[in-house]
Design a protein around this motif. Structure first.
Motif, short mmCIF file in Angstrom:
data_model
loop_
_atom_site.label_atom_id
_atom_site.label_comp_id
_atom_site.label_asym_id
_atom_site.label_seq_id
_atom_site.Cartn_x
_atom_site.Cartn_y
_atom_site.Cartn_z
N GLN A 143 35.19 37.95 30.81
CA GLN A 143 36.34 38.47 31.55
C GLN A 143 37.30 37.34 31.92
O GLN A 143 38.53 37.50 31.85
CB GLN A 143 35.88 39.19 32.81
CG GLN A 143 35.19 40.53 32.56
CD GLN A 143 34.68 41.15 33.85
OE1 GLN A 143 34.53 40.47 34.88
NE2 GLN A 143 34.39 42.45 33.81
N ALA A 147 41.14 37.10 30.70
CA ALA A 147 42.20 37.07 31.71
C ALA A 147 43.07 35.82 31.54
O ALA A 147 44.30 35.89 31.64
CB ALA A 147 41.58 37.10 33.11
N ASN A 151 47.06 35.53 30.62
CA ASN A 151 48.00 34.78 31.45
C ASN A 151 48.79 33.77 30.64
O ASN A 151 50.01 33.62 30.81
CB ASN A 151 47.24 34.06 32.57
CG ASN A 151 46.71 35.01 33.63
OD1 ASN A 151 47.22 36.11 33.79
ND2 ASN A 151 45.68 34.58 34.34
N ASP A 196 44.77 32.22 38.60
CA ASP A 196 45.02 33.67 38.54
C ASP A 196 43.89 34.41 37.84
O ASP A 196 43.45 35.48 38.30
CB ASP A 196 46.34 33.95 37.80
CG ASP A 196 47.54 33.78 38.72
OD1 ASP A 196 47.35 33.84 39.95
OD2 ASP A 196 48.65 33.57 38.21
N ALA A 197 43.41 33.84 36.74
CA ALA A 197 42.33 34.49 36.00
C ALA A 197 41.06 34.57 36.85
O ALA A 197 40.35 35.58 36.84
CB ALA A 197 42.05 33.72 34.70
N CYS A 199 40.89 34.65 40.17
CA CYS A 199 41.12 35.66 41.20
C CYS A 199 40.93 37.07 40.63
O CYS A 199 40.36 37.96 41.28
CB CYS A 199 42.52 35.52 41.79
SG CYS A 199 42.75 34.03 42.81
N GLU A 200 41.42 37.26 39.42
CA GLU A 200 41.32 38.57 38.79
C GLU A 200 39.86 38.96 38.56
O GLU A 200 39.46 40.11 38.84
CB GLU A 200 42.07 38.56 37.45
CG GLU A 200 42.08 39.89 36.73
CD GLU A 200 42.87 39.84 35.43
OE1 GLU A 200 42.52 40.59 34.49
OE2 GLU A 200 43.83 39.04 35.35
N GLU A 203 38.16 39.71 41.93
CA GLU A 203 38.60 40.99 42.49
C GLU A 203 37.91 42.15 41.78
O GLU A 203 37.47 43.12 42.43
CB GLU A 203 40.11 41.12 42.39
CG GLU A 203 40.68 42.29 43.17
CD GLU A 203 42.19 42.27 43.23
OE1 GLU A 203 42.76 42.91 44.12
OE2 GLU A 203 42.82 41.60 42.36
N LYS A 204 37.79 42.07 40.46
CA LYS A 204 37.08 43.12 39.72
C LYS A 204 35.63 43.18 40.14
O LYS A 204 35.05 44.27 40.26
CB LYS A 204 37.18 42.84 38.22
CG LYS A 204 38.51 43.19 37.59
CD LYS A 204 38.45 42.96 36.09
CE LYS A 204 39.79 43.32 35.44
NZ LYS A 204 39.74 43.05 33.97
N TYR A 221 36.23 35.62 46.70
CA TYR A 221 37.64 36.03 46.60
C TYR A 221 38.39 35.69 47.88
O TYR A 221 39.54 35.20 47.84
CB TYR A 221 37.72 37.53 46.31
CG TYR A 221 39.15 38.02 46.16
CD1 TYR A 221 39.84 37.80 44.98
CD2 TYR A 221 39.78 38.70 47.20
CE1 TYR A 221 41.16 38.24 44.84
CE2 TYR A 221 41.08 39.15 47.08
CZ TYR A 221 41.78 38.91 45.89
OH TYR A 221 43.07 39.34 45.76
N THR A 225 41.58 32.80 47.93
CA THR A 225 42.92 33.29 48.28
C THR A 225 43.35 32.87 49.67
O THR A 225 44.32 33.40 50.21
CB THR A 225 42.96 34.83 48.17
OG1 THR A 225 41.92 35.39 48.99
CG2 THR A 225 42.78 35.28 46.73
N HIS A 293 51.27 32.52 43.47
CA HIS A 293 49.99 33.19 43.22
C HIS A 293 49.62 34.17 44.34
O HIS A 293 48.46 34.58 44.45
CB HIS A 293 48.88 32.15 43.04
CG HIS A 293 49.10 31.24 41.86
ND1 HIS A 293 48.80 31.60 40.57
CD2 HIS A 293 49.62 29.99 41.80
CE1 HIS A 293 49.11 30.60 39.75
NE2 HIS A 293 49.60 29.61 40.48
#
Length: 447
Positions: A143, A147, A151, A196-197, A199-200, A203-204, A221, A225, A293
């Protein structure tokens, strides 16, 4: 011959043989540890018992050396007494620690010094959690790569990054490992590039994973952040980048001492310059990163509230900006300066500078009779008698004219090679005082 004298000779011969065997056994263990440490290999295996087919790198490498040399085979592992095999972790660990080069110790010391600031210590704990959560399973790792690829593609499409051979590789996150050179800087850089990847994926994971893993993902997470985490992430990157060239120079096998010492001076200057004049540019960079971000930026003029919601006395109240500038930015930089000044104080710099006169590279271009004498007087006065101190000047003059013209002593690159060359050619007997000094400096500087 009297019976007592005969027994004494037998005991002396047995004692000499024991000492010789111990030295060979110890040398084999040290050389094995040296090789494994510099190749960044694990020392031990899952099963170290004699019946195991693979007892771990340390023992297996000793077995290999033994198979190539009968003298070694006669004194190691099962052929040694159990309490003199030099294979236990208690023996391996001190040796391994000792032979790590100054550069490695310096980088780890700089990281450790930074961790003395509690916020940085907490940062590294959170950093480890983030990397562990994202890379713990193949699913999350895939993943992350998908991601990051998306990006990069979006940035290229929007002309925000340039393309070219070798650019924009996907990469992955990595742990900062104490046994791998430069890993802390690489780890920090990778997380910044894949922010960003990461964080993504986190979050998932808070939404899709099972209950036992959602908690860690949620904590990771929340950490990544937060403004404080982003702030320290940038600060550690900047500091590690400043010290990286120095650490690289010190770890090279063919060390150029004088140029390395120049990097000590420039590193101190750059860190001091960072302390004095880079705050405004630094905090602006951090805020821009947070805005890009979608990380919440606190009001820098607001009152700083300590953790757990406790307010301090009025006299201790400070602004958020003051907290980040003084308690974090300046505090971390000051620990770096203190560590560098402690490890490279004036005496150490002078010792290394004078020791460079014995460097054999470039056909002994650094050799100086006056520096040899000064090195003895300043740092090794107890190792030479008054007569030897007087005589070493003349011996150094003979050495200067003779050794650079000896065919077997040219094209040498290290002090270690020089020691071996002097012994092989017999020059160590011709110039015993110079040879003694060379070996003293080699031992002192750990090369």
């Amino acid at each position: 011959m009297a019976q007592s004298k005969h027994i004494d000779k037998v005991l002396d011969r047995h004692r000499d043989e024991t000492i010789t065997n111990n030295r060979l056994r110890l040398k084999t263990s040290i050389n094995t540890i040296r090789w494994l440490a510099f190749q960044v290999c694990a020392f031990r295996g899952d099963d170290e018992s004699p019946g195991s087919l693979n007892r771990g790198n340390f023992i297996e490498l000793i077995k290999l050396l033994a198979s190539c040399n009968q003298n070694v085979n006669n004194v190691v592992l099962e052929n040694a007494s159990e309490n003199a095999q030099y294979i236990s972790p208690v023996v391996q660990n001190p040796f391994a620690y000792y032979i790590h080069c100054l550069a490695h110790r310096l980088q780890l010391a700089l990281v450790s010094a930074a961790k003395e600031v509690c916020y940085v210590h907490q940062f590294f704990s959170k950093f480890t959690l983030i990397v562990n959560v994202v890379t713990i399973s193949p699913k999350r790792h895939d993943q992350l790569r998908v991601a990051q690829a998306n990006n990069v593609a979006n940035l290229i499409a929007n002309d925000q990054i340039v393309t070219g051979s070798g650019l924009n590789q996907i990469g992955t996150l990595q742990r900062a490992r104490d046994t791998r050179w430069g890993s802390h800087l690489n780890s920090v850089r990778n997380l910044l590039c894949m922010f960003d990847a990461t964080c993504e994926v986190l979050e998932k994971s808070t939404e899709e994973d099972n209950f036992s893993t959602r908690g860690d993902a949620s904590a990771a997470y929340d950490a990544i952040t937060s403004f404080e985490f982003v702030f320290v992430l940038h600060l550690m990157r900047n500091i590690l980048e400043v010290s990286h060239d120095l650490c690289q120079a010190l770890q090279r096998k063919n060390q150029d001492i004088l140029n390395a010492l120049t990097l000590v001076s420039t590193t101190k200057t750059l860190i001091q310059r960072m302390r004095e004049s880079s705050w405004e540019a630094f905090i602006k960079e951090v805020i821009l990163f947070c805005e890009k971000h979608e990380v919440e930026v606190p009001d820098m003029n607001a009152l700083h509230i300590p953790r757990r919601g406790r307010t301090r006395k009025i006299v201790d109240q400070i602004s958020v900006e003051h907290h980040y500038r003084v308690n974090l930015f300046l505090a971390v930089i000051d620990t770096q300066l203190q560590e560098l000044n402690g490890r490279f104080n004036d005496n150490m710099v002078e010792l290394l500078t004078l020791s460079s006169t014995l460097d054999p590279r470039d056909n002994y271009k650094f050799f100086s009779v006056n520096k040899v004498c000064e090195l003895v007087e300043r740092f090794y006065p107890c190792h030479f008698s008054d007569q030897e101190k007087f005589h070493i000047r003349m011996q150094a003059q003979h050495y200067e004219l003779d050794v650079p013209n000896h065919v077997e002593l040219t094209n040498l690159c290290t002090i270690s090679e020089l020691c071996q060359g002097l012994t092989k050619t017999g020059k160590s007997l011709t110039y015993p005082l110079i040879d003694h000094l060379i070996r003293l400096t080699q031992k002192q500087n750990g090369r």
